[in-house]
Design a protein around this motif. Sequence first.
Motif, mmCIF file in Angstrom:
data_model
loop_
_atom_site.group_PDB
_atom_site.id
_atom_site.type_symbol
_atom_site.label_atom_id
_atom_site.label_comp_id
_atom_site.label_asym_id
_atom_site.label_seq_id
_atom_site.Cartn_x
_atom_site.Cartn_y
_atom_site.Cartn_z
ATOM 1 N N PRO A 23 7.184 3.822 2.780
ATOM 2 C CA PRO A 23 6.528 2.590 2.324
ATOM 3 C C PRO A 23 7.481 1.534 1.753
ATOM 4 N N TYR A 24 8.732 1.910 1.543
ATOM 5 C CA TYR A 24 9.730 0.962 1.055
ATOM 6 C C TYR A 24 10.695 0.531 2.151
ATOM 7 N N THR A 25 10.654 1.188 3.312
ATOM 8 C CA THR A 25 11.636 0.885 4.355
ATOM 9 C C THR A 25 10.975 0.546 5.686
ATOM 10 N N PHE A 26 10.867 1.510 6.579
ATOM 11 C CA PHE A 26 10.487 1.203 7.958
ATOM 12 C C PHE A 26 9.006 0.986 8.189
ATOM 13 N N PHE A 27 8.110 1.460 7.326
ATOM 14 C CA PHE A 27 6.702 1.038 7.408
ATOM 15 C C PHE A 27 6.282 0.514 6.041
ATOM 16 N N HIS A 28 7.016 -0.518 5.623
ATOM 17 C CA HIS A 28 6.918 -1.053 4.271
ATOM 18 C C HIS A 28 5.562 -1.698 3.973
ATOM 19 N N VAL A 29 5.258 -1.743 2.682
ATOM 20 C CA VAL A 29 4.051 -2.423 2.218
ATOM 21 C C VAL A 29 4.352 -3.905 2.047
ATOM 22 N N CYS A 30 3.339 -4.670 1.693
ATOM 23 C CA CYS A 30 3.482 -6.110 1.522
ATOM 24 C C CYS A 30 4.448 -6.428 0.384
ATOM 25 N N LYS A 31 5.071 -7.574 0.481
ATOM 26 C CA LYS A 31 5.990 -8.035 -0.566
ATOM 27 C C LYS A 31 5.235 -8.941 -1.530
ATOM 28 N N GLY A 32 5.693 -9.002 -2.767
ATOM 29 C CA GLY A 32 5.098 -9.905 -3.749
ATOM 30 C C GLY A 32 3.873 -9.332 -4.419
ATOM 31 N N ASN A 33 3.261 -10.164 -5.290
ATOM 32 C CA ASN A 33 2.104 -9.687 -6.057
ATOM 33 C C ASN A 33 0.783 -10.182 -5.484
ATOM 34 N N MET A 34 0.818 -10.833 -4.336
ATOM 35 C CA MET A 34 -0.380 -11.263 -3.611
ATOM 36 C C MET A 34 -1.302 -12.134 -4.466
ATOM 37 N N GLY A 35 -0.724 -13.017 -5.288
ATOM 38 C CA GLY A 35 -1.518 -13.937 -6.089
ATOM 39 C C GLY A 35 -2.058 -13.356 -7.379
ATOM 40 N N MET A 36 -1.696 -12.145 -7.704
ATOM 41 C CA MET A 36 -2.165 -11.516 -8.937
ATOM 42 C C MET A 36 -1.028 -11.561 -9.942
#
Length: 153
Positions: A23-36
């Motif tokens: 989840p931190y590399t090749f199938f990573h999650v979204c970046k940032g706090n998504m407006g929260m």
Amino acid sequence: MKKKELFIGILIILLGLVISVGPYTFFHVCKGNMGMEGQMSPCQKTAVAELVVGILLAISGVISFVVKTELVKKISGIFHVVIGILVIAFATVITGTCKDLQMHCNTTTKPWLIVLGSLVIVLGLVESFFAFRKKQDDIYEKIEQEIQYEDEE
């Protein structure tokens, strides 16, 4: 140690590492706090949870190599099934992912975690099957020895 036990142990360790790092590399999650402001997004919480679960899985795979008692083999199989369920549950129900279905966490991260969690569950079931079956085979072998002993008398 039998080849199948060695193979399952290596796969468990590798899956644990992939689940924790993925989840931190090749199938990573979204970046940032998504407006929260000041909060982590659900997919980032999932990445942290999967990091912990993946490390636990890798450690349990190493323990299954080191400790070779029958009880540990039975418990580790059941533990791996539970960990596989947790991998899927964190990605889908417990922390989840972003609400937007087009986000990377929904199109890539979640499917990968579901597949990896399913593989862990299958390996845990196979591991449990071999651990519990071995005990039954031992019982049948003892019964056969007793029958042969009685036939000799």
